[in-house]
Motif scaffolding. Structure first.
Motif, PDB file in Angstrom:
ATOM      1  N   ALA A 256       0.813  -1.216   0.000  1.00 15.00           N
ATOM      2  CA  ALA A 256       0.000   0.000   0.000  1.00 15.00           C
ATOM      3  C   ALA A 256       0.844   1.263   0.000  1.00 15.00           C
ATOM      4  CB  ALA A 256      -0.936   0.001   1.212  1.00 15.00           C
ATOM      5  N   ASP A 257       2.132   1.152   0.320  1.00 17.19           N
ATOM      6  CA  ASP A 257       3.015   2.315   0.353  1.00 17.19           C
ATOM      7  C   ASP A 257       3.649   2.485  -1.026  1.00 17.19           C
ATOM      8  OD1 ASP A 257       4.930   4.269   0.812  1.00 17.19           O
ATOM      9  OD2 ASP A 257       5.337   3.559   2.843  1.00 17.19           O
ATOM     10  N   GLU A 258       3.321   3.583  -1.689  1.00 20.01           N
ATOM     11  CA  GLU A 258       3.801   3.804  -3.059  1.00 20.01           C
ATOM     12  C   GLU A 258       5.310   3.995  -3.108  1.00 20.01           C
ATOM     13  OE1 GLU A 258       2.981   6.831  -6.836  1.00 20.01           O
ATOM     14  OE2 GLU A 258       1.888   7.056  -4.946  1.00 20.01           O
ATOM     15  N   GLU A 259       5.863   4.708  -2.135  1.00 21.72           N
ATOM     16  CA  GLU A 259       7.304   4.964  -2.134  1.00 21.72           C
ATOM     17  C   GLU A 259       8.093   3.678  -1.959  1.00 21.72           C
ATOM     18  OE1 GLU A 259      10.611   7.757   0.206  1.00 21.72           O
ATOM     19  OE2 GLU A 259       8.473   7.833   0.740  1.00 21.72           O
ATOM     20  N   LEU A 260       7.626   2.794  -1.061  1.00 20.25           N
ATOM     21  CA  LEU A 260       8.321   1.524  -0.866  1.00 20.25           C
ATOM     22  C   LEU A 260       8.219   0.641  -2.103  1.00 20.25           C
ATOM     23  CD1 LEU A 260       7.398   0.633   2.820  1.00 20.25           C
ATOM     24  CD2 LEU A 260       9.623   1.330   1.935  1.00 20.25           C
ATOM     25  N   ARG A 261       7.074   0.672  -2.758  1.00 18.21           N
ATOM     26  CA  ARG A 261       6.932  -0.124  -3.984  1.00 18.21           C
ATOM     27  C   ARG A 261       7.938   0.320  -5.040  1.00 18.21           C
ATOM     28  NH1 ARG A 261       1.302   0.814  -3.671  1.00 18.21           N
ATOM     29  NH2 ARG A 261       1.486   2.060  -5.579  1.00 18.21           N
ATOM     30  N   GLN A 262       8.069   1.632  -5.224  1.00 11.76           N
ATOM     31  CA  GLN A 262       9.002   2.126  -6.234  1.00 11.76           C
ATOM     32  C   GLN A 262      10.446   1.867  -5.852  1.00 11.76           C
ATOM     33  OE1 GLN A 262       8.035   6.241  -6.733  1.00 11.76           O
ATOM     34  NE2 GLN A 262       6.086   5.855  -7.748  1.00 11.76           N
ATOM     35  N   THR A 263      10.742   1.863  -4.555  1.00  4.20           N
ATOM     36  CA  THR A 263      12.124   1.694  -4.116  1.00  4.20           C
ATOM     37  C   THR A 263      12.566   0.236  -4.156  1.00  4.20           C
ATOM     38  OG1 THR A 263      11.838   3.603  -2.658  1.00  4.20           O
ATOM     39  CG2 THR A 263      13.737   2.186  -2.246  1.00  4.20           C
ATOM     40  N   VAL A 264      11.651  -0.694  -3.896  1.00  5.12           N
ATOM     41  CA  VAL A 264      12.028  -2.105  -3.768  1.00  5.12           C
ATOM     42  C   VAL A 264      11.568  -2.925  -4.973  1.00  5.12           C
ATOM     43  CG1 VAL A 264      11.790  -4.176  -2.359  1.00  5.12           C
ATOM     44  CG2 VAL A 264      11.994  -1.940  -1.260  1.00  5.12           C
TER      45      VAL A 264
ATOM     46  N   PRO B  55      13.356  -1.967  -8.644  1.00  2.00           N
ATOM     47  CA  PRO B  55      14.684  -2.554  -8.902  1.00  2.00           C
ATOM     48  C   PRO B  55      14.665  -4.067  -9.043  1.00  2.00           C
ATOM     49  CG  PRO B  55      14.835  -0.897  -7.186  1.00  2.00           C
ATOM     50  CD  PRO B  55      13.382  -1.119  -7.439  1.00  2.00           C
ATOM     51  N   ILE B  56      13.830  -4.749  -8.256  1.00  2.00           N
ATOM     52  CA  ILE B  56      13.753  -6.212  -8.383  1.00  2.00           C
ATOM     53  C   ILE B  56      13.204  -6.602  -9.748  1.00  2.00           C
ATOM     54  CG2 ILE B  56      12.633  -8.273  -7.478  1.00  2.00           C
ATOM     55  CD1 ILE B  56      12.782  -7.048  -4.714  1.00  2.00           C
ATOM     56  N   GLY B  57      12.159  -5.899 -10.199  1.00  2.00           N
ATOM     57  CA  GLY B  57      11.596  -6.204 -11.515  1.00  2.00           C
ATOM     58  C   GLY B  57      12.586  -5.944 -12.641  1.00  2.00           C
ATOM     59  N   LEU B  58      13.321  -4.825 -12.561  1.00  2.67           N
ATOM     60  CA  LEU B  58      14.324  -4.549 -13.596  1.00  2.67           C
ATOM     61  C   LEU B  58      15.437  -5.590 -13.584  1.00  2.67           C
ATOM     62  CD1 LEU B  58      14.639  -0.662 -13.285  1.00  2.67           C
ATOM     63  CD2 LEU B  58      13.513  -1.956 -15.091  1.00  2.67           C
ATOM     64  N   THR B  59      15.834  -6.021 -12.391  1.00  4.61           N
ATOM     65  CA  THR B  59      16.875  -7.050 -12.299  1.00  4.61           C
ATOM     66  C   THR B  59      16.433  -8.348 -12.950  1.00  4.61           C
ATOM     67  OG1 THR B  59      17.686  -6.065 -10.240  1.00  4.61           O
ATOM     68  CG2 THR B  59      18.314  -8.346 -10.701  1.00  4.61           C
ATOM     69  N   MET B  60      15.194  -8.748 -12.697  1.00  2.00           N
ATOM     70  CA  MET B  60      14.681  -9.990 -13.280  1.00  2.00           C
ATOM     71  C   MET B  60      14.518  -9.896 -14.789  1.00  2.00           C
ATOM     72  SD  MET B  60      11.863 -10.978 -10.358  1.00  2.00           S
ATOM     73  CE  MET B  60      11.481 -12.551 -11.123  1.00  2.00           C
ATOM     74  N   LEU B  61      14.328  -8.676 -15.311  1.00  2.00           N
ATOM     75  CA  LEU B  61      14.209  -8.514 -16.762  1.00  2.00           C
ATOM     76  C   LEU B  61      15.575  -8.424 -17.441  1.00  2.00           C
ATOM     77  CD1 LEU B  61      11.253  -5.965 -17.029  1.00  2.00           C
ATOM     78  CD2 LEU B  61      11.207  -8.394 -17.595  1.00  2.00           C
ATOM     79  N   VAL B  62      16.537  -7.743 -16.789  1.00  2.00           N
ATOM     80  CA  VAL B  62      17.821  -7.491 -17.433  1.00  2.00           C
ATOM     81  C   VAL B  62      18.756  -8.691 -17.327  1.00  2.00           C
ATOM     82  CG1 VAL B  62      19.881  -6.022 -17.329  1.00  2.00           C
ATOM     83  CG2 VAL B  62      17.617  -5.007 -17.111  1.00  2.00           C
ATOM     84  N   PHE B  63      18.700  -9.425 -16.220  1.00  2.00           N
ATOM     85  CA  PHE B  63      19.649 -10.522 -16.022  1.00  2.00           C
ATOM     86  C   PHE B  63      19.578 -11.588 -17.128  1.00  2.00           C
ATOM     87  CE2 PHE B  63      20.804 -14.668 -14.197  1.00  2.00           C
ATOM     88  CZ  PHE B  63      22.138 -14.410 -13.912  1.00  2.00           C
ATOM     89  N   PRO B  64      18.393 -12.039 -17.560  1.00  2.00           N
ATOM     90  CA  PRO B  64      18.394 -13.024 -18.672  1.00  2.00           C
ATOM     91  C   PRO B  64      19.042 -12.478 -19.942  1.00  2.00           C
ATOM     92  CG  PRO B  64      16.280 -12.996 -17.571  1.00  2.00           C
ATOM     93  CD  PRO B  64      17.039 -11.821 -17.045  1.00  2.00           C
ATOM     94  N   LEU B  65      18.845 -11.175 -20.221  1.00  2.00           N
ATOM     95  CA  LEU B  65      19.460 -10.611 -21.419  1.00  2.00           C
ATOM     96  C   LEU B  65      20.981 -10.589 -21.305  1.00  2.00           C
ATOM     97  CD1 LEU B  65      17.008  -7.619 -22.019  1.00  2.00           C
ATOM     98  CD2 LEU B  65      17.027  -9.852 -23.159  1.00  2.00           C
ATOM     99  N   LEU B  66      21.487 -10.169 -20.133  1.00  2.00           N
ATOM    100  CA  LEU B  66      22.935 -10.154 -19.944  1.00  2.00           C
ATOM    101  C   LEU B  66      23.516 -11.558 -19.912  1.00  2.00           C
ATOM    102  CD1 LEU B  66      23.265  -7.346 -17.242  1.00  2.00           C
ATOM    103  CD2 LEU B  66      23.694  -7.175 -19.696  1.00  2.00           C
TER     104      LEU B  66
END
Length: 415
Positions: A150-158, A161-172
């Motif tokens: 429910a906390d928007e700031e925590l969602r954007q902070t945590v 980055p986790i979602g970007l990591t899961m998307l970028v790691f297979p490509l790298l």
């Protein structure tokens, strides 16, 4: 004294599973409701909540209190309609039984949101939240995750980055390999954590705000900061050239010392320029010049001399630079003799010069601060005198005096 033991069910789980309409009032009615809910869904925590309501009511009866136990349910269509339904049922219960206080029994954080509605109608002496022992950790984790999401700031902070990591790691992993991909992602995450840990975003925002204010106000320090930045780049470039002249030198101590020796004059000039611009802003401004800004240029020169002296000492000991030679002609003596200053003498000269500069700076800052302090004292005295004169003139105003006298003499005249 009548106590209302009320079991709250905001989403009407009891009504949907049993088909009964709330409120359900009375010991026997609630006891029968326990059986109906248990037969409909034995895993529902509402069974434990209803049993807890009966237990609390029984304990209060053992203490010779008059107890009314009831189950109040909301509406599952919307939260607003659910809260209004609970409020209407509470009004009916209070009108019929006129309780002096209430004990609220809930089984979730969702039901606890109804507590303010109960408190607005009757005094609440206790809130009893029932958590099933086997699911205590699971439920606590669930509510923590719910609050986290429910906390928007925590969602954007945590989560971002986790979602970007899961998307970028297979490509790298498919392009440069898993090891290099993991190293790159770890580096980015580390930089992000440092960025957040040191509040760099707030520092950048504050710097941008100060820069904008300086540009709009026409401060001299804007120009001097730009000049200082240019001198800083020149100093870094000079230091890099000095390191490159060493060739393939093992270790990092000697290159670092050479870099400091060549760059410190330019870096000191940059700091001196920036501090001079800030000092000019203070002088031009209306406020008295603070002592720290007066002493800062002298401190910059003193620190530059110390660093230059120590770096020259180590470089001369390693044979990188030549000893300091001064001809007699420079001292006004017409002679061909030369004075050679060894490394220790050069270091002592730089250190003594730095001490002299710092002492002179402290003395100048102290004397100028005292002169400005006298101006502030005079201004304060004038202000106090003016304030006292204004206060005396107000007290001597005949209109104010007459008004006060008339009011005191005839306080009931306006009536």
């Amino acid at each position: 004294m009548t106590t209302l033991v009320v079991c709250l069910d905001r989403t009407d789980d009891v009504g949907r599973k049993t088909g009964l309409h709330s409120p359900v009032v009375g010991w026997e009615a609630v006891r029968a409701l326990v059986t109906d809910v248990g037969l409909a869904d034995p895993e529902d925590s509402s069974v434990n909540t209803l049993l807890e309501s009966l237990r609390v009511a029984q304990d209060l009866r053992d203490e010779n209190e008059e107890v009314v136990v009831a189950v109040v349910s909301g509406d599952h269509e919307s939260m607003v309609s659910a809260d209004r339904a609970v409020a209407a049922q509470l009004d009916d219960l209070i009108a019929d039984y006129d309780p002096d206080s209430a004990v609220v029994v809930t089984d979730s954080a969702e039901d606890e949101r109804l507590i303010p509605i109960v408190e607005s109608r009757v005094r609440v002496d206790s809130v009893d939240r029932v958590v099933v022992r086997q699911a205590r950790d699971i439920e606590s984790t669930y509510y923590l995750l719910k609050q986290f999401l429910a906390d928007e700031e925590l969602r954007q902070t945590v989560l971002v980055p986790i979602g970007l990591t899961m998307l970028v790691f297979p490509l790298l992993a498919t392009t440069v390999g898993p090891a290099k991909g993991a190293a790159a992602i770890t580096t980015v995450i580390g930089l992000f954590l440092l960025y957040k840990g040191f509040n760099i975003d707030e520092l950048l925002t504050r710097f941008a705000h100060q820069t904008r204010e300086s540009l709009y106000s026409g401060q001299v320090s804007v120009v001097t900061y730009v000049v200082a930045a240019g001198l800083t780049f020149v100093g870094l470039f000079a230091g890099a050239l000095g390191v490159s002249s060493l060739g393939d030198t093992p270790g990092v101590v000697l290159p670092a010392t050479r870099f400091a020796f060549d760059s410190i004059p330019w870096l000191a000039m940059a700091a001196l320029t920036a501090s001079a611009g800030r000092l000019l802003d203070e002088v031009i401004g209306d406020e008295p010049v603070r002592r720290s800004f007066l002493n800062l240029p002298f401190i910059v020169v003193a620190v530059g001399l110390v660093i230059r002296g120590f770096s020259a000492y180590f470089l001369e000991q390693q044979g990188v630079i030549e000893p300091f030679v001064v001809s007699a002609y420079e001292f006004g003596v017409f002679s061909n003799e030369r004075f050679v200053m060894v490394a220790g003498e050069r270091l002592a000269l730089f250190v003594v010069s730095a001490l002299v500069v710092s002492l002179v700076g402290a003395q100048v800052a102290s004397s100028l601060s005292e002169s400005h302090g006298g101006d502030r004292t005079d201004g304060g005295a004038d202000a106090t005198t003016d304030a006292g004169t204004s206060a005396r003139s107000d007290r001597s105003d005949p209109e104010l005096t007459d008004g006060g006298a008339n009011t005191a003499a005839d306080p009931d005249r306006d009536r």
